[in-house]
Design an enzyme around this catalytic site. Structure first.
Site, PDB file in Angstrom:
ATOM      1  N   ARG A 132     -12.604  19.183 -30.045  1.00  0.00           N
ATOM      2  CA  ARG A 132     -12.833  17.753 -29.873  1.00  0.00           C
ATOM      3  C   ARG A 132     -12.583  17.406 -28.398  1.00  0.00           C
ATOM      4  NH1 ARG A 132      -9.498  17.925 -34.649  1.00  0.00           N
ATOM      5  NH2 ARG A 132     -10.614  17.198 -36.501  1.00  0.00           N
TER       6      ARG A 132
ATOM      7  N   HIS B  61     -19.371  15.774 -28.278  1.00  0.00           N
ATOM      8  CA  HIS B  61     -19.405  15.966 -29.725  1.00  0.00           C
ATOM      9  C   HIS B  61     -20.684  16.677 -30.168  1.00  0.00           C
ATOM     10  CE1 HIS B  61     -16.314  15.024 -32.559  1.00  0.00           C
ATOM     11  NE2 HIS B  61     -17.181  14.686 -33.496  1.00  0.00           N
TER      12      HIS B  61
ATOM     13  N   ARG C 110     -19.820  20.234 -30.094  1.00  0.00           N
ATOM     14  CA  ARG C 110     -18.987  20.567 -31.254  1.00  0.00           C
ATOM     15  C   ARG C 110     -19.855  20.683 -32.510  1.00  0.00           C
ATOM     16  NH1 ARG C 110     -13.792  20.069 -33.823  1.00  0.00           N
ATOM     17  NH2 ARG C 110     -13.775  18.603 -35.562  1.00  0.00           N
TER      18      ARG C 110
ATOM     19  N   HIS D  26     -10.900  20.166 -39.909  1.00  0.00           N
ATOM     20  CA  HIS D  26     -11.158  19.090 -40.870  1.00  0.00           C
ATOM     21  C   HIS D  26     -10.146  19.170 -42.014  1.00  0.00           C
ATOM     22  CE1 HIS D  26     -15.690  18.698 -39.673  1.00  0.00           C
ATOM     23  NE2 HIS D  26     -14.889  18.019 -38.878  1.00  0.00           N
TER      24      HIS D  26
ATOM     25  N   TYR E  50     -22.638  19.613 -42.461  1.00  0.00           N
ATOM     26  CA  TYR E  50     -23.380  20.632 -41.716  1.00  0.00           C
ATOM     27  C   TYR E  50     -24.265  21.476 -42.621  1.00  0.00           C
ATOM     28  CZ  TYR E  50     -20.362  19.281 -37.923  1.00  0.00           C
ATOM     29  OH  TYR E  50     -19.719  18.551 -36.969  1.00  0.00           O
TER      30      TYR E  50
END
Length: 299
Positions: A146, A237, A240, A263, A272
């Site tokens: 992040r 992001h 990422r 997460h 995803y």
């Protein structure tokens, strides 16, 4: 009510040690609730009930607030009332049982593999900024950090001999991530130049004046490289997201990707799986014994 809200924010900062960014978001959301109470002549947190809160959520939705934003607002309210109940100020939670209106779930934007390689494999000028920017891009894509994790990174958190980086994620949870070969090479080249700026502290990524780079500075540099190398908008992001989708596409290991991303809930990672459906369909067609759906006499 505002005084009790201030006390709650102080509790979040001192006892829960939430980040300044998270604290600002909580305060912004709860200020909307406070403004609603003022307008509706609600004079205490104990007087705010589920019907009031449902009305506020409906108004916010009508004004264009996304389902995600409203979910965050309800989460902020639940946190506040957990605190108020603990302090003996209230005995209820008006957000209990409420959920935001369902909205469309937007898939995160990613670079495909070819575009990611185009971004990272271009010629690098042999100077301070170019090597620093390359190390930043490589680390984002290599390890899925992040933005806040990268800006907070210190030298002792890097172990390039082992190819590892330890990061401090959301909720002050640490996780150890692998650092790929290309990222290690980029970091080694950058660290050799880093000392020339006389760093003020142990920050991995610093300015030419030796100060730790903040989030805005890194966003600006990533955007600049994206425009130069790809001719498109690029933000941390997106790198990422690209890391996650490319890794999932290759490994099909959702739990591993969840751990790497940090997460707490696997549902967050499952988004995803929508990104690589075409890949999954191709694998299915080539691998499943009864999957020859096209051009086969045995359908």
């Amino acid at each position: 009510m505002e005084r009790q809200l201030d006390a709650y924010c102080t509790h979040l900062r001192s006892e829960r040690q939430v980040s300044p960014h998270t604290l600002e978001a909580y305060r912004r959301d709860l200020s909307k609730v406070l403004a609603f109470c003022d307008k509706e002549k609600i004079t205490s947190w104990a007087a705010l009930d589920i019907q009031h809160l449902r009305s506020l959520i409906a108004r916010q939705h009508q004004q264009g607030q996304s389902s995600r934003s409203l979910s965050r607002l309800l989460s902020a309210v639940r946190g506040l009332y957990h605190y108020l109940n603990r302090e003996g100020i209230c005995e209820h939670d008006p957000a209990n049982g409420l959920s935001p209106p369902k909205g469309e779930r937007r898939l995160p934007k990613t670079l495909d593999t070819d575009r990611a390689l185009q971004l990272l494999d271009g010629a690098i000028e042999d100077d301070f900024l170019a090597h620093r920017d390359q190390a930043i891009l490589e680390l984002f894509y290599s390890s899925g950090l992040r933005l806040s994790e990268l800006t907070g990174l210190n030298m002792e958190q890097l172990d390039l001999s082992e190819g590892l980086v330890q990061v401090l994620g959301k909720g002050s949870k640490t996780r150890v991530l692998p650092v790929g070969r290309k990222a290690r090479e980029a970091l080694q080249a950058w660290i050799a130049l880093r000392a020339l700026a006389n760093p003020e502290d142990d920050a991995v990524f610093i300015s030419q004046q030796g100060r730790r780079l903040g989030p805005r500075a890194i966003q600006k540099r990533v955007k600049l490289v994206g425009e130069r190398e790809l001719g498109q908008n690029l933000h941390p992001h997106m790198l990422r997201h690209s890391f996650a989708s490319h890794l999932l596409e290759s490994s099909q290991d959702l739990r591993a990707v969840q751990e790497l991303l940090g997460h707490a809930d696997i549902k967050t990672t499952q988004i995803y799986t929508h990104l690589d459906f075409q890949h999954l369909a191709t694998v299915y067609d080539s691998a499943h014994p009864r999957a020859k759906r096209k051009g086969s006499d045995h359908d």
